[in-house]
Design a protein around this motif. Structure first.
Motif, PDB file in Angstrom:
ATOM      1  N   ILE A 186       0.793  -1.235   0.000  1.00  0.00           N
ATOM      2  CA  ILE A 186       0.000   0.000   0.000  1.00  0.00           C
ATOM      3  C   ILE A 186       0.821   1.279   0.000  1.00  0.00           C
ATOM      4  O   ILE A 186       0.268   2.351  -0.199  1.00  0.00           O
ATOM      5  N   HIS A 187       2.132   1.190   0.174  1.00  0.00           N
ATOM      6  CA  HIS A 187       2.942   2.407   0.196  1.00  0.00           C
ATOM      7  C   HIS A 187       2.994   3.014  -1.208  1.00  0.00           C
ATOM      8  O   HIS A 187       3.231   2.298  -2.188  1.00  0.00           O
ATOM      9  N   PRO A 188       2.768   4.314  -1.358  1.00  0.00           N
ATOM     10  CA  PRO A 188       2.766   4.929  -2.694  1.00  0.00           C
ATOM     11  C   PRO A 188       4.052   4.711  -3.474  1.00  0.00           C
ATOM     12  O   PRO A 188       4.034   4.666  -4.708  1.00  0.00           O
ATOM     13  N   ALA A 189       5.183   4.583  -2.770  1.00  0.00           N
ATOM     14  CA  ALA A 189       6.464   4.387  -3.445  1.00  0.00           C
ATOM     15  C   ALA A 189       6.807   2.917  -3.640  1.00  0.00           C
ATOM     16  O   ALA A 189       7.846   2.591  -4.206  1.00  0.00           O
ATOM     17  N   GLY A 190       5.951   2.023  -3.179  1.00  0.00           N
ATOM     18  CA  GLY A 190       6.223   0.600  -3.274  1.00  0.00           C
ATOM     19  C   GLY A 190       5.675  -0.016  -4.549  1.00  0.00           C
ATOM     20  O   GLY A 190       5.072   0.667  -5.377  1.00  0.00           O
ATOM     21  N   PRO A 191       5.858  -1.317  -4.726  1.00  0.00           N
ATOM     22  CA  PRO A 191       5.381  -1.986  -5.954  1.00  0.00           C
ATOM     23  C   PRO A 191       3.868  -2.169  -6.009  1.00  0.00           C
ATOM     24  O   PRO A 191       3.346  -2.582  -7.033  1.00  0.00           O
ATOM     25  N   ARG A 192       3.172  -1.877  -4.913  1.00  0.00           N
ATOM     26  CA  ARG A 192       1.704  -1.938  -4.863  1.00  0.00           C
ATOM     27  C   ARG A 192       1.201  -3.334  -5.232  1.00  0.00           C
ATOM     28  O   ARG A 192       0.337  -3.519  -6.085  1.00  0.00           O
ATOM     29  N   LEU A 193       1.734  -4.337  -4.561  1.00  0.00           N
ATOM     30  CA  LEU A 193       1.331  -5.722  -4.781  1.00  0.00           C
ATOM     31  C   LEU A 193      -0.010  -5.988  -4.116  1.00  0.00           C
ATOM     32  O   LEU A 193      -0.390  -5.299  -3.164  1.00  0.00           O
ATOM     33  N   PRO A 194      -0.759  -7.014  -4.579  1.00  0.00           N
ATOM     34  CA  PRO A 194      -2.051  -7.309  -3.950  1.00  0.00           C
ATOM     35  C   PRO A 194      -1.920  -7.791  -2.516  1.00  0.00           C
ATOM     36  O   PRO A 194      -2.874  -7.714  -1.742  1.00  0.00           O
ATOM     37  N   MET A 195      -0.752  -8.291  -2.152  1.00  0.00           N
ATOM     38  CA  MET A 195      -0.514  -8.786  -0.789  1.00  0.00           C
ATOM     39  C   MET A 195       0.975  -8.703  -0.513  1.00  0.00           C
ATOM     40  O   MET A 195       1.793  -8.919  -1.413  1.00  0.00           O
ATOM     41  N   GLY A 196       1.341  -8.395   0.727  1.00  0.00           N
ATOM     42  CA  GLY A 196       2.745  -8.356   1.084  1.00  0.00           C
ATOM     43  C   GLY A 196       3.398  -9.715   0.920  1.00  0.00           C
ATOM     44  O   GLY A 196       2.760 -10.753   1.115  1.00  0.00           O
ATOM     45  N   PRO A 197       4.692  -9.773   0.547  1.00  0.00           N
ATOM     46  CA  PRO A 197       5.344 -11.053   0.282  1.00  0.00           C
ATOM     47  C   PRO A 197       5.453 -11.966   1.492  1.00  0.00           C
ATOM     48  O   PRO A 197       5.392 -13.196   1.345  1.00  0.00           O
ATOM     49  N   LEU A 198       5.587 -11.408   2.695  1.00  0.00           N
ATOM     50  CA  LEU A 198       5.703 -12.271   3.870  1.00  0.00           C
ATOM     51  C   LEU A 198       4.345 -12.852   4.265  1.00  0.00           C
ATOM     52  O   LEU A 198       4.254 -14.010   4.680  1.00  0.00           O
TER      53      LEU A 198
END
Length: 419
Positions: free
Chosen positions: A206-218
């Protein structure tokens, strides 16, 4: 199967097998759908779980019930010994011209076909979980898979309402091949003890600067199962090399029984099927940073994990395991990403990615070694979306890509001798 009335079989009545059977029943057109498992209790549980969706489904503990099936999916546990035993059994049950496909997510199809009397009739058809809801499937051609078997498998995938991603027979295929390096890099970051798992996942999703994935990898690793992630990384490492070495923290967590959501704890604590914060055990097991080391920006850790995925996606294209278009279709239909990884990499900037990966390789090793393809693209002036061309061609308005870069297609499709 051209008459639309052939029988469809599934071996293995676990979650994946029953889901595939549900898809086959719901797709219509089969005169019979058979779900076989040697465990009668497993069959009864599958029938009860499917309920009304099981109408038209035959459940059978006797493998002989599969004898008339023209297309059979093996969907037993992800262990080569178990799958090989099924292939050996079905060699004496199925007709020589029946198509037998494996739902394996990482075991090479050629290896499985070696134990079957008709290897040309064997292919891979990897469904995503849950099979009734996920649109994407991988179709894998083994070294001895016939052209007719491949056509039948692709046609059957379409008949089941699935979006097929085609790939050659390398461990992990496309989906797991690109996904697991990201999960492993996130695990390694958590294992250093300098970033909070919840913060890393938040930055990835959810971070605007992040990859905006549907779910965090961990969180995703926890849901898959950390024992499964560790096992898959081992399979990938055996075939693809040291860049797939499982993160040390996976051994520690699995060894302490923290397998993820199914055990109530992994990188996160779980209750009622929902994450409830970071697992303190993950911090206790840290191995990369000394006590008192400065914390890492979660967005940096999330981007590092994302770059591991993008890097592997480029390798898949470079070696010809799958096309750039199919890699991105796998992201959209198999992983529910909003943007394909290679289109997103163009947006990130290829020269920027090359520089970042070079720095990461120096710090973290071969998992981040950039492929020659990335260097060639940047040397040729293909910088990505902002420059109008990278892996894709881009309109100047920065909208959707306007097709694969034809220079890339020509470079990958023409042999050095011009053949």
């Amino acid at each position: 199967m051209g008459d639309g009335t052939a029988s469809f079989g599934v071996v293995g009545a676990g979650i994946m097998g029953r889901g595939i059977a549900e898809v086959a029943v719901g797709s219509g057109g089969f005169d019979r759908v058979v779900l076989h498992d040697s465990d009668r209790a497993q069959l009864d549980a599958a029938a009860a779980a499917l309920g009304a969706a099981a109408q038209g489904l035959t459940v059978a503990a006797d493998p002989g019930a599969l004898a008339g099936c023209r297309f059979v999916v093996e969907a037993v546990t992800e262990r080569i010994e178990a799958k090989s035993a099924v292939f050996a059994l079905l060699g004496g049950v199925l007709a020589p011209d029946a198509v037998l496909v494996s739902n394996t997510s990482s075991i090479p199809i050629t290896r499985l076909a070696a134990g079957y009397p008709h290897p040309g009739q064997v292919a891979g058809l990897h469904f995503m979980n849950p099979a009734p809801r996920m649109r994407g499937v991988e179709v894998i051609r083994g070294l001895r898979t016939s052209a007719e078997t491949l056509r039948t498998t692709l046609a059957t995938a379409a008949r089941l309402g699935k979006e097929a991603v085609a790939c050659r027979d390398r461990s992990g295929f496309v989906v797991n091949r690109i996904l697991y390096p990201m999960l492993n890099a996130a695990a390694a970051a958590a294992g250093e003890g300098r970033v909070d798992p919840v913060a890393l996942d938040r930055a990835a999703s959810i971070h605007p600067a992040g990859p905006r994935l549907p779910m965090g990898p961990l969180m995703l690793a926890d849901l898959i199962g950390l024992d499964t992630v560790r096992g898959a990384m081992g399979i990938l490492r055996a075939e693809l090399g040291p860049g797939f070495e499982p993160a040390a923290i996976l051994d520690g967590l699995v060894g302490r029984g923290a397998l993820g959501a199914k055990s109530g704890a992994g990188f996160l604590l779980w209750s009622g099927g929902r994450p409830r914060g970071a697992n303190p055990l993950a911090a206790e097991l840290r191995s990369g940073a000394p006590a008192g080391a400065s914390p890492e920006d979660p967005a940096e850790a999330a981007r590092r994990a994302w770059l591991a995925m993008a890097n592997e996606a480029l390798r898949v294209v470079e070696e010809g395991t799958s096309s750039a278009a199919d890699v991105d279709r796998a992201c959209l239909h198999c992983l529910n990403h909003r943007v394909g990884i290679l289109a997103a990499l163009d947006g990130h900037g290829l020269a920027r990615a090359l520089a970042e990966l070079g720095g990461l390789e120096a710090r973290f090793g071969p998992a981040f070694q950039p492929p020659a393809l990335l260097r060639r693209l940047t040397e040729a002036g293909f910088g990505g979306r902002d420059g109008g061309a990278g892996i894709y061609l881009w309109d100047r308005d920065g909208g959707a890509p306007a097709g694969i870069n034809p220079s890339l297609e020509e470079y990958l499709g023409v042999a050095p001798d011009g053949g």
